[in-house]
Design an enzyme around this catalytic site. Structure first.
Site, PDB file in Angstrom:
ATOM      1  CB  ALA A  68      -3.260   2.803   7.432  1.00 19.95           C
ATOM      2  CG  ASP A  69      -4.354  -3.006   4.768  1.00 13.30           C
ATOM      3  OD1 ASP A  69      -4.914  -2.759   4.436  1.00 13.30           O
ATOM      4  OD2 ASP A  69      -4.483  -3.966   5.153  1.00 13.30           O
ATOM      5  CB  THR A  70      -7.388  -1.601   8.935  1.00 17.70           C
ATOM      6  OG1 THR A  70      -6.833  -0.505   9.214  1.00 17.70           O
ATOM      7  CG2 THR A  70      -8.313  -2.515  10.475  1.00 17.70           C
TER       8      THR A  70
END
Length: 189
Positions: A68-70
């Site tokens: 994931a990346d935010t």
């Protein structure tokens, strides 16, 4: 079924544990996370999450890979993690009293090499932060390693004036979408 989390985020581990998923391993890939020129934030988080998943999948092709990346968007600009206290202070001043967006992209790769990704958007705004509130928050160290230098969990949750969308997305891993992606590719932890 083996699951590898392609992230060093302790918050993502905690979120997964809250829904009964415990990765067998955590591997944080070394990739270039620099935004491309004129890249939208949705494209950016999707590209980075996918690169993380693919990098770990090359190391462990027999496992399910979750990455994931935010990132935060304010005024059409991508805001990543602050590297210094001064950067964190500047980010919080920009976010103070303004509506912004948090995007997280989640990517899963199965042992068969099938990929599924989803990008989630949450809108929120913080109250106008006083200098004292900013100083207290920064001295807590809670800004470190957070997109936009802000963590919604804990004491700083009192600064959130408005939220529309997934709370867990703002923490760093939208759980509904994560669970749906994993199950869709056959993972049942």
């Amino acid at each position: 079924m083996k699951l590898i989390l392609a992230s060093s985020s302790p918050r993502r581990l905690d979120l997964l544990a809250s829904i009964g998923i415990e990765p067998n391993e955590v591997l944080s890939p070394e990739i270039d996370e620099s935004p491309l020129r004129h890249e939208s934030i949705a494209s950016y988080v999707h590209r980075i999450a996918r690169l993380k998943a693919q990098a770990v999948h090359r190391q462990a092709p027999d496992a399910y890979i979750l990455a994931a990346d935010t990132a935060v968007e304010l005024g059409g600009k991508i805001i990543l993690k602050a590297q210094t206290l001064d950067e964190a202070r500047a980010m919080l001043k920009r976010l103070s009293g303004r509506r912004h967006r948090v995007y997280t992209s989640v990517c899963v790769i199965s042992p068969q090499g099938k990929e599924a990704c989803r990008t989630v958007l949450t809108r929120l705004s913080l109250k106008r932060l006083s200098k004292e509130e900013v100083d207290e928050y920064l001295s807590s160290g809670a800004w470190e390693g957070k997109a936009g230098a802000f963590s919604i969990q804990g004491k700083s949750g009192k600064f959130v004036k408005f939220l529309s969308g997934s709370y867990t997305n703002v923490v760093g891993l939208p759980l509904y979408e994560t669970d749906t992606l994993l199950k869709g590719l056959g993972f049942h932890g």
